[in-house]
Design an enzyme around this catalytic site. Structure first.
Site, mmCIF file in Angstrom:
data_model
loop_
_atom_site.group_PDB
_atom_site.id
_atom_site.type_symbol
_atom_site.label_atom_id
_atom_site.label_comp_id
_atom_site.label_asym_id
_atom_site.label_seq_id
_atom_site.Cartn_x
_atom_site.Cartn_y
_atom_site.Cartn_z
ATOM 1 N N GLU A 58 -71.922 -4.597 -17.069
ATOM 2 C CA GLU A 58 -71.909 -3.164 -17.183
ATOM 3 C C GLU A 58 -70.906 -2.598 -15.994
ATOM 4 O O GLU A 58 -70.065 -1.616 -16.333
ATOM 5 C CB GLU A 58 -73.287 -2.441 -16.605
ATOM 6 C CG GLU A 58 -74.487 -2.872 -17.534
ATOM 7 C CD GLU A 58 -75.355 -3.966 -17.249
ATOM 8 O OE1 GLU A 58 -74.677 -5.287 -16.872
ATOM 9 O OE2 GLU A 58 -76.608 -4.142 -17.464
ATOM 10 N N CYS A 93 -79.607 -3.860 -14.340
ATOM 11 C CA CYS A 93 -80.066 -4.248 -12.843
ATOM 12 C C CYS A 93 -79.856 -3.335 -12.133
ATOM 13 O O CYS A 93 -79.262 -2.198 -12.441
ATOM 14 C CB CYS A 93 -79.413 -5.560 -12.401
ATOM 15 S SG CYS A 93 -77.630 -5.305 -11.609
HETATM 16 N N1 THU Z 1 -76.428 -9.683 -15.479
HETATM 17 C C1 THU Z 1 -75.625 -8.587 -15.991
HETATM 18 O O1 THU Z 1 -74.437 -8.810 -16.548
HETATM 19 N N2 THU Z 1 -76.251 -7.315 -16.189
HETATM 20 C C2 THU Z 1 -77.296 -7.057 -15.643
HETATM 21 O O2 THU Z 1 -77.590 -5.662 -15.740
HETATM 22 C C3 THU Z 1 -78.277 -8.146 -15.450
HETATM 23 C C4 THU Z 1 -77.765 -9.439 -15.039
HETATM 24 C C5 THU Z 1 -75.820 -10.940 -15.076
HETATM 25 C C6 THU Z 1 -75.414 -11.275 -13.886
HETATM 26 C C7 THU Z 1 -75.517 -12.797 -13.973
HETATM 27 O O3 THU Z 1 -74.142 -13.371 -14.397
HETATM 28 C C8 THU Z 1 -76.581 -13.012 -15.154
HETATM 29 O O4 THU Z 1 -76.572 -12.037 -15.788
HETATM 30 C C9 THU Z 1 -77.924 -13.619 -14.482
HETATM 31 O O5 THU Z 1 -78.421 -12.734 -13.666
#
Ligand code: THU
Length: 137
Positions: A58, A93
């Site tokens: 994101e 997240c």
């Molecule tokens: N991740 C994202 O790209 N977006 C989110 O909102 C949640 C987590 C990624 C970060 C990391 O590379 C992987 O997912 C595991 O946490």
């Protein structure tokens, strides 16, 4: 969100899974951010051996858009999962929600989560970030 934009966003976010760089978690994420003018900015997660420099899909999409002078957005679609399999929803997240608060109206900005079976869920930013800290503070 009309059907055309919705399917374009899901397709663009899904296509990003092939670029995800996630050798440490193997959790691949793709995002597609719809600007007010209709243009789509894409992003994937980019991990790092030192872990903390990892950037979520994101934020990759937001930073690409903002670095090109774009600050008005309608919606973002997020997809992903272990091995890039979109079997479940991948909600943004907390850090990514805070970045959305910086550039988006929480009453209007939409967050679209999608699975590969065609299911999708649409939330307003205000519902995923209740009482969020933003520009008005
Ligand atoms: N991740 C994202 O790209 N977006 C989110 O909102 C949640 C987590 C990624 C970060 C990391 O590379 C992987 O997912 C595991 O946490």
């Amino acid at each position: 969100m009309d059907k055309e934009n919705l399917s374009a966003l899901i397709e663009a976010a899904s296509a990003q899974l092939q670029h995800s760089y996630a050798p440490y978690s193997d959790f691949k994420v793709g995002a597609a951010l719809l600007a007010q003018d209709g243009k789509i900015y894409t992003g994937c997660n980019i991990e790092n051996a030192a872990y903390t420099p990892t950037n979520c899909a994101e934020r990759t999409a937001f930073f690409k858009a903002v670095s090109e002078g774009v600050r008005d957005f309608q919606a973002i679609c997020v997809v992903g999962g272990p091995g890039g399999k979109m079997e479940d929803y991948t909600p943004p997240c907390g850090v990514c929600r805070q970045v959305m608060m910086e550039f988006c109206d929480p009453e209007r900005f939409e967050i679209i989560l999608a699975k590969d079976n065609g299911d999708c869920a649409i939330y307003k930013l205000k519902d995923l970030m209740p009482m969020g800290f933003g520009l008005s503070h």
